[in-house]
Design an enzyme around this catalytic site. Sequence first.
Site, PDB file in Angstrom:
ATOM      1  N   SER A 239       0.824  -1.208   0.000  1.00 30.85           N
ATOM      2  CA  SER A 239       0.000   0.000   0.000  1.00 30.85           C
ATOM      3  C   SER A 239       0.858   1.258   0.000  1.00 30.85           C
ATOM      4  O   SER A 239       2.011   1.254   0.456  1.00 30.85           O
ATOM      5  CB  SER A 239      -0.914   0.009   1.224  1.00 30.85           C
ATOM      6  OG  SER A 239      -0.158   0.240   2.407  1.00 30.85           O
ATOM      7  N   GLU A 260       6.696  -0.263  -5.061  1.00 36.23           N
ATOM      8  CA  GLU A 260       5.612  -0.492  -6.022  1.00 36.23           C
ATOM      9  C   GLU A 260       4.331  -0.479  -5.208  1.00 36.23           C
ATOM     10  O   GLU A 260       4.057  -1.393  -4.436  1.00 36.23           O
ATOM     11  CB  GLU A 260       5.810  -1.821  -6.744  1.00 36.23           C
ATOM     12  CG  GLU A 260       4.909  -1.995  -7.959  1.00 36.23           C
ATOM     13  CD  GLU A 260       3.644  -2.765  -7.646  1.00 36.23           C
ATOM     14  OE1 GLU A 260       2.580  -2.102  -7.543  1.00 36.23           O
ATOM     15  OE2 GLU A 260       3.699  -3.986  -7.497  1.00 36.23           O
ATOM     16  N   CYS A 294      -3.054  -4.988  -7.943  1.00 35.26           N
ATOM     17  CA  CYS A 294      -2.725  -3.554  -7.951  1.00 35.26           C
ATOM     18  C   CYS A 294      -3.003  -2.914  -9.302  1.00 35.26           C
ATOM     19  O   CYS A 294      -3.335  -1.729  -9.371  1.00 35.26           O
ATOM     20  CB  CYS A 294      -1.272  -3.337  -7.538  1.00 35.26           C
ATOM     21  SG  CYS A 294      -0.072  -4.156  -8.608  1.00 35.26           S
TER      22      CYS A 294
END
Length: 488
Positions: A239, A260, A294
Site C-alpha cells: 500500500s 511499487e 494492484c
Amino acid sequence: MADNNDNSSNNSNNPTLEFQTFHNVINGAIADTPGRYRRTVNPSTEKDNHDVPFSGPEDVDRAVEAAKKAAGTWSAVSWNERADRLQKFADAIEGIAGELAKLLTMELGKPPMWAGYEIATGIQWIRDFSQMSHPGEDIQDTQERKVTTRYLPLGVVVGIVPWNYPIQLACMKIAPALLTGNCFIWKPSPGSPYTSLKVAELAQRFFPAGVLQALSGDDDLGRWLTGHPGVDMVSFTGSTAVGKLVSQTCSKTLKRCTLELGGNDAAIICADVDPVAVGSKIGLFAFCNSGQICIAMKRVYVHESVYEAVLATVVGFVQSLKLGIEEDAFMGPVANEAQYNRIRALLTDIKTSGLTVAAGSTEPLSDRKGFFLVPTVIDNPPDDSRVVTEEQFGPVIPLLKWSDEQDVIRRANDTDAGLGASVWTRDMVQADRMARQLQAGNVWVNCHAEMQPSTPFSGHKQSGMGVEMGVDGLKSYCNVQSVYVKEA
C-alpha cells in the site's frame, strides 16, 4: 562457488518437502522460533491454518549476519552460473507446483485456476530473468582512453511481498536480486506466509547458505528489517501508506528502496469498440483474483454511445461467474478478514449513497462460510464517490459515461495514483494520442495488466518510486561504477 556453506552442489540427498510444518529459513537451514508461533485463517472456511514462525529481532540479526557473510562469495560467482542456478530453482518449483497451488488456495482462497496461474507465472518470470544479460556497457573506447560502466551488487536486499500474489511478486524481486549478485531476505506478508516459506526452503538446494532466506512475522518484522543497518536495499510492494513509512525508515540509513504501491487504474473505452468483446475483457480484468490486483481495472470510463451495450455485457459476465474454490470456480473469497471488512464498508457507503447497483449486491452472503462477496458493478456513479476515488482492491467496479476526449483524460488523471491505465479503441491514432496523456507508469492499448521481466514496471505519482523488471530493474539492485582507464 564451493565452500563449506554451499548447500547447492548436490541435492540428491535432500528429503522431499512436506507441506504440514512451516519454518523460517536462516543461513541455509530451517530455523525454529521456540514458543513463538502464529496462524492465519483460511478465508474459504474461516478455520485456522497451520502454525508459522513469529520472528523476533534476534532472527533478523541472524539472517542479516548470514546474508552479509555470503554476499562477498556469491557476488564473485559468474553471471552465467547465477543464471543457471536460478533456472534449476525454477525447474524445482515447477516440480511441486501442484502442492504450492493447494497452499495458495488454503491461505488466500485462490481458486485452482488462479493459484496455478500464479505459480506458473512466477516460474516463467524466473526463467525470463535468467535469460537477461549483464547491464554493464562500454561508453568510450579510443587510443587515448577507455570508459566503462559497471553495475555491482548492493549486498543485502530485503524483499517485502504483499499477500495478494505472494509467489509471483516475490519472483519479480528474488530473480533480479540474485542474478545481479545480491543476497536476499524474503519477508512474506503476515497474511500469506505458507507458500513463501516452502519455496524458500526449496531454494536451499540451489543456493549457498545465506543467499536466499525467509522470515515470517507480523508488521514489526518489516520495521526491524527496513531499519537494520546491515541491510543495503529494500524492495517493497504494498500500500501507498506503508510504502511512505518504508521510505522514511530507509532514509535514516540512506538505504536504497524501490516502492511499487497502490493503483486506481482507469480504463477508457472508446466509441468504436465491439461492446461484447470489450465488456467480457472488463469483467475479466476487474474480477480475476477477486479484484485484488494492484493493476486491476478500478475505474471504467465508457463512451456514452456504447455505454449501455458494454454495461449489459459486463453485467452478464459477472452474473455467470462461479464463486468458490472448486476446479471450475472463477472467483474465490476476499483473502483476509481485514480486507473483507474494508470492502464491506465500501459496499455500505454505496448503499447509503444511493448509487445504482447494476449487478451483484451491497449485502454480504449469509448462506456460506468464508469471506465471499458477490462481484458487484456500479452504474455511472458520481466522480467524487468513494467507489471511484478509492482503490477498491476487491470485487467491486464502477462504470462511468464519457463523451469528450479531453474531459475523460482529465477524469482518468484526477487521482494521486498512477500505476496503470488502458485505452480500448480500433483507432490507433486516437489510442496513441490518449495514451501519451495518461499519467501512469504502465499504459496498455486493447489489453490490460500485462507484465513481463524484459519491460520496466514502475508507477507515477504516489504509485511508486524506482523500477522493477527490465534492464532498469536489474540496475536498481546495483551500485553503478564508472571506470576511466588511460595507458600509463
